[in-house]
Design a protein around this motif. Structure first.
Motif, PDB file in Angstrom:
ATOM      1  N   MET A   5      25.316   5.462  -5.693  1.00  0.00           N
ATOM      2  CA  MET A   5      24.550   5.535  -6.937  1.00  0.00           C
ATOM      3  C   MET A   5      25.306   6.326  -8.001  1.00  0.00           C
ATOM      4  O   MET A   5      25.228   6.018  -9.202  1.00  0.00           O
ATOM      5  N   VAL A   6      26.046   7.353  -7.563  1.00  0.00           N
ATOM      6  CA  VAL A   6      26.871   8.101  -8.505  1.00  0.00           C
ATOM      7  C   VAL A   6      27.925   7.190  -9.118  1.00  0.00           C
ATOM      8  O   VAL A   6      28.202   7.237 -10.325  1.00  0.00           O
ATOM      9  N   ASP A   7      28.531   6.336  -8.292  1.00  0.00           N
ATOM     10  CA  ASP A   7      29.521   5.394  -8.816  1.00  0.00           C
ATOM     11  C   ASP A   7      28.895   4.435  -9.827  1.00  0.00           C
ATOM     12  O   ASP A   7      29.500   4.120 -10.866  1.00  0.00           O
TER      13      ASP A   7
ATOM     14  N   SER B 127      28.109   3.615 -16.202  1.00  0.00           N
ATOM     15  CA  SER B 127      27.196   3.457 -17.333  1.00  0.00           C
ATOM     16  C   SER B 127      27.708   4.254 -18.525  1.00  0.00           C
ATOM     17  O   SER B 127      28.580   5.120 -18.399  1.00  0.00           O
ATOM     18  N   ASP B 128      27.154   3.955 -19.665  1.00  0.00           N
ATOM     19  CA  ASP B 128      27.539   4.653 -20.904  1.00  0.00           C
ATOM     20  C   ASP B 128      26.725   5.939 -21.009  1.00  0.00           C
ATOM     21  O   ASP B 128      25.614   5.954 -21.555  1.00  0.00           O
TER      22      ASP B 128
ATOM     23  N   GLY C 195      28.676  15.237 -21.100  1.00  0.00           N
ATOM     24  CA  GLY C 195      28.107  16.295 -20.268  1.00  0.00           C
ATOM     25  C   GLY C 195      27.496  15.755 -18.999  1.00  0.00           C
ATOM     26  O   GLY C 195      27.676  16.314 -17.909  1.00  0.00           O
ATOM     27  N   GLU C 196      26.790  14.648 -19.094  1.00  0.00           N
ATOM     28  CA  GLU C 196      26.165  14.052 -17.912  1.00  0.00           C
ATOM     29  C   GLU C 196      27.220  13.471 -16.971  1.00  0.00           C
ATOM     30  O   GLU C 196      27.055  13.484 -15.752  1.00  0.00           O
TER      31      GLU C 196
ATOM     32  N   THR D 286      30.033  14.818 -16.474  1.00  0.00           N
ATOM     33  CA  THR D 286      30.529  16.001 -15.762  1.00  0.00           C
ATOM     34  C   THR D 286      29.612  16.336 -14.594  1.00  0.00           C
ATOM     35  O   THR D 286      30.078  16.683 -13.499  1.00  0.00           O
ATOM     36  N   TYR D 287      28.278  16.223 -14.839  1.00  0.00           N
ATOM     37  CA  TYR D 287      27.340  16.479 -13.747  1.00  0.00           C
ATOM     38  C   TYR D 287      27.566  15.479 -12.607  1.00  0.00           C
ATOM     39  O   TYR D 287      27.555  15.844 -11.422  1.00  0.00           O
ATOM     40  N   LEU D 288      27.762  14.209 -12.969  1.00  0.00           N
ATOM     41  CA  LEU D 288      27.985  13.191 -11.937  1.00  0.00           C
ATOM     42  C   LEU D 288      29.262  13.478 -11.151  1.00  0.00           C
ATOM     43  O   LEU D 288      29.301  13.307  -9.924  1.00  0.00           O
ATOM     44  N   GLU D 289      30.296  13.900 -11.836  1.00  0.00           N
ATOM     45  CA  GLU D 289      31.549  14.197 -11.156  1.00  0.00           C
ATOM     46  C   GLU D 289      31.377  15.367 -10.186  1.00  0.00           C
ATOM     47  O   GLU D 289      31.967  15.386  -9.104  1.00  0.00           O
ATOM     48  N   THR D 290      30.551  16.348 -10.584  1.00  0.00           N
ATOM     49  CA  THR D 290      30.266  17.473  -9.688  1.00  0.00           C
ATOM     50  C   THR D 290      29.540  16.990  -8.436  1.00  0.00           C
ATOM     51  O   THR D 290      29.845  17.409  -7.312  1.00  0.00           O
ATOM     52  N   ILE D 291      28.571  16.102  -8.619  1.00  0.00           N
ATOM     53  CA  ILE D 291      27.854  15.548  -7.461  1.00  0.00           C
ATOM     54  C   ILE D 291      28.814  14.778  -6.562  1.00  0.00           C
ATOM     55  O   ILE D 291      28.787  14.905  -5.335  1.00  0.00           O
TER      56      ILE D 291
END
Length: 658
Positions: free
Chosen positions: A311-313, A318-319, A323-324, A326-331
């Motif tokens: 789901m992160v991928d 998505s566009d 900042g968001e 970055t959050y996904l990359e942290t997850i």
């Protein structure tokens, strides 16, 4: 029991008296006390009086039948009974008659030497009281004969639970003939009369290799051969001197004691080996249970992490605002780190159970190195370190080996170098030599980090070793990466090592030999390069089905889903699919059974490509999947580029485009 002991005692007394003739010096072994002792040790306490009375009567009858006068026969019978009774009383106390045990054999050896000595002294005292002059030579021979009877005959009956014969009959015959030949040779002038002593190594070897009973039987056979010499010489009018007979008895006593000790050592060794085998079996079962447990836990963990990372991928494509993202990359980073920890635990448990395996596939060595560099470059940039890859330009295009395991070792070693380097650089140097159709790969990972003291270097590749220092603990990890890397390199037939200076830095290195490949490096298609495919997704997890549906649909593939193997087989029967993505562990019917049934369908449906998807990484499950006809097996969480490449490799792209 009573009747048997009575008959044996009678025969023993009769034979002993007949062989003794006019004097007792010619008797090498006196079995009377031994037979009585066996009877007293074998019967219950309530039957002891009856056994003693029967033994006395049988001994007296045998001596009388052999022609002895009543009074000497009665004195000899009482002497044997007292001797056997005293020995039985000592050995029965505290269950000391367990001859097959070290303590029991020690007690038995002491008793069989001491008690006949006491009874011999008593007989000499009785004779002196009757006015008979002492005959030390005859007394010594009588003592040796009775002690020898106890040492040789009693253990043959009482040693319980001992291992049987271990050597073949041919070796046994050689040992027996050697002992007998030495015994007979001693009687032929002018050979040395004490030649039988050379039979001692044969008897010791027999006891050590065959066990106590075979060793004692060979000792008894040696005594019988020597007794035959005595009888023949006596009948021929040239009796063996009494001093020589006593020397032979001393040799037999020494041989019997040696055989007793060697036989007990053999029994103890056999028992310890049996205990070791049982302990090893228990340990193997425990390791297997741990591996199976961790494998099951790995499966339960990988299934949800597949959904999380997937789901992160999807979200990452998505566009989204920066900042968001970055959050996904942290997850994503945290999920991969957690997955790496689980993988390390599973690899370690498999290596302990002897299940760590490496593949033998053709792959691009440079591609593995590029993937490692691409994966770790962001980490090096974040830490502010210089990160260099010095790769030999002449590396072979294709080699054979396990690219996944090689990449795992590179990531472990290089990741550690980055982790423990505060400033400076990390350099990965790759060199090779080619000989006999194989490339000898040498990889050095050098850092300018904290380094290590020599005592820490010595234990560096141990499992769960974090050095115990706050500096080490502050960098995280569970202490398995280096241990697993060592085992992986050794499984590939290579070597691994480290050189380090505290405060200066470290250099990790490994060498592996990889046979040269012959196939060209395959060109992996991008997901967008694939034509639309008809894909059947089989998974019992709704989240995983949804993830695959969205990811595949995004690239124009037509996706149908099934919840278990039964539904999958029915859909393949009714429709046409370019590829099937088959989960392995499912209720109702698992992926292995479903694949087997699909392969039994009529053509062309039985040729539908099936790609197994599993959260388990056990080699046994891999092989089962391949055996039933799966084309490839991928491990959760899925690498999307790898999935699309495998789909392109096995699906009929021409038919899909048509």
């Amino acid at each position: 029991m009573l009747a048997a002991i009575g008959v044996l005692t009678l025969l023993a007394a009769l034979a002993t008296a007949w062989l003794a003739g006019p004097g007792s010096a010619a008797v090498l072994l006196n079995p009377i006390s031994a037979v009585l002792l066996v009877g007293l040790l074998s019967c219950s306490r309530a039957a002891l009086p009856a056994m003693a009375g029967l033994g006395l009567a049988a001994t007296l009858a045998g001596l009388l039948l052999a022609g002895q006068a009543f009074r000497p026969a009665l004195e000899a019978s009482l002497l044997h009974l007292v001797e056997a009774g005293l020995a039985a009383a000592i050995l029965r106390h505290g269950n000391r008659a367990r001859i097959e045990q070290p303590a029991g054999s020690l007690w038995f050896g002491g008793v069989t030497l001491l008690v006949p000595a006491l009874t011999t002294l008593a007989a000499m005292a009785l004779g002196h009281a009757q006015g008979q002059p002492p005959d030390l030579l005859a007394a010594g021979s009588a003592y040796a004969a009775r002690a020898l009877g106890l040492l040789v005959l009693v253990p043959l009956v009482l040693a319980r639970g001992l291992p049987g014969w271990r050597l073949g009959l041919a070796i046994l015959a050689v040992l027996l003939l050697t002992a007998a030949a030495l015994s007979w040779a001693a009687a032929i002038p002018p050979l040395f009369p004490y030649l039988p002593i050379l039979a001692l190594p044969c008897l010791m070897l027999a006891a050590l290799q065959l066990g106590l009973r075979p060793g004692l039987l060979l000792t008894l056979a040696t005594a019988a051969a020597m007794a035959a010499v005595l009888v023949i010489r006596e009948l021929g009018g040239a009796p063996v001197p009494a001093g020589t007979v006593l020397a032979w008895q001393a040799f037999l006593l020494a041989a019997a004691l040696t055989v007793l000790a060697a036989g007990v050592a053999h029994a103890e060794r056999t028992r310890l080996l049996a205990d070791l085998r049982i302990a090893r079996q228990i340990a193997d079962e425990a390791r297997g249970a741990k591996v199976n447990f961790l494998s099951a836990m790995g499966h339960e963990f990988r299934t949800p992490i597949t959904a999380v990372l997937g789901m992160v991928d999807l979200l990452g494509q998505s566009d989204l605002p920066a900042g968001e993202k970055t959050y996904l990359e942290t997850i994503r980073t945290s999920g991969r780190h957690l997955l790496a920890i689980v993988n390390d635990l599973l690899d370690f448990s498999r290596s302990e159970a002897g299940r760590l395996q490496v593949d033998n596939l053709e792959f691009s060595l440079r591609e593995v190195l590029d993937q490692t560099r691409a994966f770790l470059t962001p980490q090096a940039s974040e830490l502010g370190l210089e990160f260099h890859f010095d790769v030999d330009e002449q590396l072979p295009a294709v080699v054979r080996g396990d690219p996944r395991r090689l990449r795992q070792v590179l990531l472990n070693l290089t990741g550690n170098a980055l982790k423990f380097t505060n400033r400076g650089s990390v350099t990965v140097q790759v060199r090779h030599t080619v000989a006999d159709g194989a490339a000898r790969l040498r990889v050095d990972i050098t850092d300018t980090g904290i380094g290590m003291a020599p005592e820490k270097v010595a234990r560096l590749f141990r499992s769960f070793d974090l050095d115990g220092t706050p500096t080490r603990r502050s960098h995280g990890g569970i202490g398995l990466g280096l241990a697993i890397s060592k085992r992986l390199i050794e499984a590939m037939g290579g070597e691994i090592g480290v050189e380090s200076t505290q405060g200066v830095g470290s250099r990790f290195w490994f060498e592996v030999t990889l046979p040269l490949g012959s196939a060209p490096n395959p060109v992996l298609l991008n997901a967008s390069d694939l034509p639309p495919l008809r894909v059947l997704v089989v998974d019992d997890g709704a989240v995983n089905r949804k993830l695959l549906l969205q990811m595949l649909s995004r690239y124009g593939h037509q996706v149908t889903s099934a919840r278990n193997g039964v539904e999958a087989v029915e859909m393949v029967v009714r429709g046409r699919f370019d590829v099937v993505l088959m989960d392995i562990q499912m209720p109702v019917m698992d992926g292995i059974e479903a694949t087997r049934l699909i392969r039994e369908l009529p053509a062309p449906r039985n040729a539908t490509p099936i790609i197994g998807i599993t959260a388990s990484i056990m080699p046994e499950e891999y092989q089962r999947c391949l055996d039933v006809g799966m084309n490839r097996i991928l491990v959760k969480p899925l690498d999307w580029e790898q999935l699309f490449a495998v789909m392109a490799e096995h699906a009929d792209l021409d038919e899909a485009e048509a």
